[in-house]
Design a protein around this motif. Structure first.
Motif, PDB file in Angstrom:
ATOM      1  N   GLY A 177      52.621  46.124 -14.896  1.00 12.40           N
ATOM      2  CA  GLY A 177      53.808  45.316 -15.122  1.00 12.40           C
ATOM      3  C   GLY A 177      55.098  45.961 -14.647  1.00 12.40           C
ATOM      4  O   GLY A 177      56.181  45.379 -14.810  1.00 12.40           O
ATOM      5  N   THR A 201      58.199  47.049 -12.495  1.00  9.00           N
ATOM      6  CA  THR A 201      58.981  46.505 -11.390  1.00  9.00           C
ATOM      7  C   THR A 201      59.761  47.632 -10.727  1.00  9.00           C
ATOM      8  O   THR A 201      59.852  48.754 -11.255  1.00  9.00           O
ATOM      9  CB  THR A 201      59.969  45.433 -11.870  1.00  9.00           C
ATOM     10  N   LEU A 202      60.348  47.296  -9.607  1.00  6.94           N
ATOM     11  CA  LEU A 202      61.146  48.300  -8.908  1.00  6.94           C
ATOM     12  C   LEU A 202      62.347  48.722  -9.748  1.00  6.94           C
ATOM     13  O   LEU A 202      62.767  49.879  -9.715  1.00  6.94           O
ATOM     14  CB  LEU A 202      61.594  47.743  -7.553  1.00  6.94           C
ATOM     15  N   ASP A 253      62.383  49.108 -12.964  1.00 11.24           N
ATOM     16  CA  ASP A 253      61.890  50.122 -13.902  1.00 11.24           C
ATOM     17  C   ASP A 253      61.801  51.483 -13.220  1.00 11.24           C
ATOM     18  O   ASP A 253      62.175  52.510 -13.801  1.00 11.24           O
ATOM     19  CB  ASP A 253      60.507  49.726 -14.432  1.00 11.24           C
ATOM     20  N   ASP A 274      63.740  43.229  -8.597  1.00 10.12           N
ATOM     21  CA  ASP A 274      62.743  42.467  -9.360  1.00 10.12           C
ATOM     22  C   ASP A 274      61.358  42.485  -8.710  1.00 10.12           C
ATOM     23  O   ASP A 274      60.438  41.807  -9.177  1.00 10.12           O
ATOM     24  CB  ASP A 274      63.206  41.023  -9.568  1.00 10.12           C
ATOM     25  N   THR A 275      61.181  43.279  -7.652  1.00  8.48           N
ATOM     26  CA  THR A 275      59.879  43.370  -6.987  1.00  8.48           C
ATOM     27  C   THR A 275      58.840  43.958  -7.935  1.00  8.48           C
ATOM     28  O   THR A 275      59.046  45.028  -8.520  1.00  8.48           O
ATOM     29  CB  THR A 275      59.973  44.246  -5.723  1.00  8.48           C
ATOM     30  N   ALA A 276      57.717  43.255  -8.098  1.00 10.98           N
ATOM     31  CA  ALA A 276      56.615  43.765  -8.918  1.00 10.98           C
ATOM     32  C   ALA A 276      55.835  44.808  -8.126  1.00 10.98           C
ATOM     33  O   ALA A 276      55.528  44.602  -6.947  1.00 10.98           O
ATOM     34  CB  ALA A 276      55.701  42.617  -9.329  1.00 10.98           C
ATOM     35  N   LEU A 277      55.529  45.909  -8.778  1.00  8.81           N
ATOM     36  CA  LEU A 277      54.817  46.998  -8.114  1.00  8.81           C
ATOM     37  C   LEU A 277      53.332  46.948  -8.437  1.00  8.81           C
ATOM     38  O   LEU A 277      52.917  46.449  -9.486  1.00  8.81           O
ATOM     39  CB  LEU A 277      55.398  48.347  -8.551  1.00  8.81           C
ATOM     40  N   SER A 278      52.546  47.497  -7.510  1.00 14.81           N
ATOM     41  CA  SER A 278      51.097  47.587  -7.690  1.00 14.81           C
ATOM     42  C   SER A 278      50.666  49.037  -7.560  1.00 14.81           C
ATOM     43  O   SER A 278      51.325  49.840  -6.880  1.00 14.81           O
ATOM     44  CB  SER A 278      50.369  46.745  -6.631  1.00 14.81           C
ATOM     45  N   CYS A 320      56.789  53.873  -2.308  1.00 13.88           N
ATOM     46  CA  CYS A 320      58.163  53.443  -2.541  1.00 13.88           C
ATOM     47  C   CYS A 320      59.149  54.484  -2.020  1.00 13.88           C
ATOM     48  O   CYS A 320      58.925  55.691  -2.162  1.00 13.88           O
ATOM     49  CB  CYS A 320      58.417  53.232  -4.033  1.00 13.88           C
TER      50      CYS A 320
END
Length: 269
Positions: free
Chosen positions: A14, A16-17, A19, A41-45, A50
């Motif tokens: 969950g 995000t960038l 965070d 707001d980009t969701a990270l996997s 990064c």
């Protein structure tokens, strides 16, 4: 696990960038995920690469080291950062060799030239129009500071003579000859043969004009001594020194230095 500025960082489901930026101090304004611009707001996997950077920030020595480790491997980079390379002549060849080695994270450069930047140099040398009239030694040092501020750069601002070479460059691991003057090219080779035992030497001859790329080659002359060029193409009317072909030769010189420093050529260092 994430890779943040080429260093491992724990991944939480969950995340995000935003965070991640907060975890890293919150001042980054250049945001990339897997090589592409991203928003907070980009969701990270898990496994994302990064890049978080503050515009205008200069990497610390440790940050630069990790960036180079990621590209070159720690084994390669740790060896390069311990090596000293001398460059004689800071024109079309020498200025580009120096920049290439600085980008690769060489530890120290010893740069020698006596000349100033002229308008006619700009067609092939790595200087800028606002540096016209400056000493090449100090102008190139300024450029290298912008490329990699953690490379140690020492300059020799004088016109070399043959007897200087064995004294001034006795403590380098490799020496690159980038003279324009044929007499100094010969002097450099004599010094390499007789006064610099254990120092790798990479010289150049034949790189004028716009001839075929593949005629510029790297050839072993003697143990630890290599020649780059086509050995034929001298500067002449209609066949001047031009950026592209000079650049091919300069990058071959820089690459040969790296090969020698990493013992790829199986020569005793």
């Amino acid at each position: 696990m994430l890779l943040v500025n080429e260093r491992a960082f724990p991944f939480n489901s969950g995340m995000t960038l935003a965070d991640l930026v907060k975890e890293q101090g919150g001042d980054a304004d250049i945001l990339l995920v897997n090589g592409y611009p991203a928003t907070l707001d980009t969701a990270l996997s898990d496994g994302d690469r990064c890049c978080l950077w503050r515009r205008g920030k200069v990497p610390s020595a440790e940050e630069m080291r990790h960036l180079l480790y990621a590209r070159h491997s720690p084994g390669v980079q740790s060896r390069l950062q311990e090596r000293v390379v001398g460059i004689m002549g800071l024109g079309g060849l020498g200025s580009l060799v120096a920049i290439a080695l600085a980008r690769m994270g060489i530890g120290s450069l010893l740069l020698a030239d006596y000349d100033v930047v002229e308008p006619t140099n700009l067609n092939r040398q790595q200087y800028f129009v606002d540096q016209i009239g400056q000493k090449k030694t100090s102008a190139l040092r300024d450029i290298l500071q912008r490329v990699n501020p953690h490379v140690s750069v020492t300059i020799i601002d004088r016109r070399l003579v043959e007897d200087d070479i064995g004294v001034l460059f006795q403590n380098v691991h490799a020496l690159v000859e980038c003279f324009d003057d044929p007499a100094m090219k010969a002097a450099g080779l004599r010094a390499a043969l007789h006064s610099l035992p254990g120092v790798f030497y990479v010289c150049a001859s034949g790189l004028a004009g716009y001839g075929e790329n593949n005629t510029i080659r790297t050839r072993r002359l003697y143990p630890g001594i290599y020649l780059v060029g086509d050995e034929l193409s001298a500067a002449a009317p209609g066949q001047g020194l031009m950026a592209a072909r000079v650049g091919i030769a300069a990058h071959q010189q820089a690459n040969q230095v790296v090969r020698l420093l990493l013992d790829v050529e199986n020569e005793a260092g």
